[in-house]
Design a protein around this motif. Structure first.
Motif, PDB file in Angstrom:
ATOM      1  N   MET A   1       4.945  -5.776  -4.143  1.00 30.46           N
ATOM      2  CA  MET A   1       6.011  -4.841  -3.826  1.00 30.46           C
ATOM      3  C   MET A   1       5.608  -3.663  -3.387  1.00 30.46           C
ATOM      4  SD  MET A   1       8.175  -5.747  -7.279  1.00 30.46           S
ATOM      5  CE  MET A   1      10.003  -5.583  -6.428  1.00 30.46           C
ATOM      6  N   GLY A   2       4.023  -3.112  -3.407  1.00 33.46           N
ATOM      7  CA  GLY A   2       3.672  -1.904  -2.872  1.00 33.46           C
ATOM      8  C   GLY A   2       3.881  -0.753  -4.069  1.00 33.46           C
ATOM      9  N   ILE A   3       3.786  -1.323  -5.297  1.00 34.16           N
ATOM     10  CA  ILE A   3       3.774  -0.236  -6.083  1.00 34.16           C
ATOM     11  C   ILE A   3       2.672  -0.179  -7.111  1.00 34.16           C
ATOM     12  CG2 ILE A   3       5.133   0.596  -8.330  1.00 34.16           C
ATOM     13  CD1 ILE A   3       7.617  -1.206  -7.219  1.00 34.16           C
ATOM     14  N   PRO A   4       1.915   0.837  -6.989  1.00 38.28           N
ATOM     15  CA  PRO A   4       0.662   0.864  -7.729  1.00 38.28           C
ATOM     16  C   PRO A   4       0.814   1.082  -9.153  1.00 38.28           C
ATOM     17  CG  PRO A   4       0.988   2.892  -6.331  1.00 38.28           C
ATOM     18  CD  PRO A   4       2.136   2.219  -6.207  1.00 38.28           C
ATOM     19  N   THR A   5       0.075   0.251  -9.929  1.00 33.42           N
ATOM     20  CA  THR A   5       0.086   0.101 -11.353  1.00 33.42           C
ATOM     21  C   THR A   5      -1.272   0.300 -12.091  1.00 33.42           C
ATOM     22  OG1 THR A   5      -0.108  -2.251 -11.532  1.00 33.42           O
ATOM     23  CG2 THR A   5       2.007  -1.246 -11.217  1.00 33.42           C
TER      24      THR A   5
END
Length: 52
Positions: free
Chosen positions: A1-5
Motif C-alpha cells: 500500500m506504500g504506507i511506511p510503518t
C-alpha cells in the motif's frame, strides 16, 4: 500500500513467560528490557522527526 510503518518486536523468548496471565504484574517487568524498549522508541521518534 506504500504506507511506511514501524514496530517494536520484543524478544519472544522472554515476552510470553507471564504475558497476559495472572502473573503479569508491573512488579515483574524486567527493568533492562523496559529501558531498552524505551530507548528504541525514543530513537525511532527522533529519526522520524528529523529525517521524514
Amino acid at each position: 500500500m506504500g504506507i511506511p510503518t514501524a514496530e517494536l518486536v520484543p524478544d519472544s523468548q522472554r515476552y510470553f513467560d507471564i504475558h497476559h496471565t495472572e502473573e503479569d504484574t508491573f512488579e515483574k517487568v524486567n527493568r533492562r528490557e523496559l529501558l531498552l524498549g524505551a530507548t528504541i522508541m525514543t530513537q525511532m521518534t527522533y529519526m522520524i522527526d528529523k529525517h521524514w
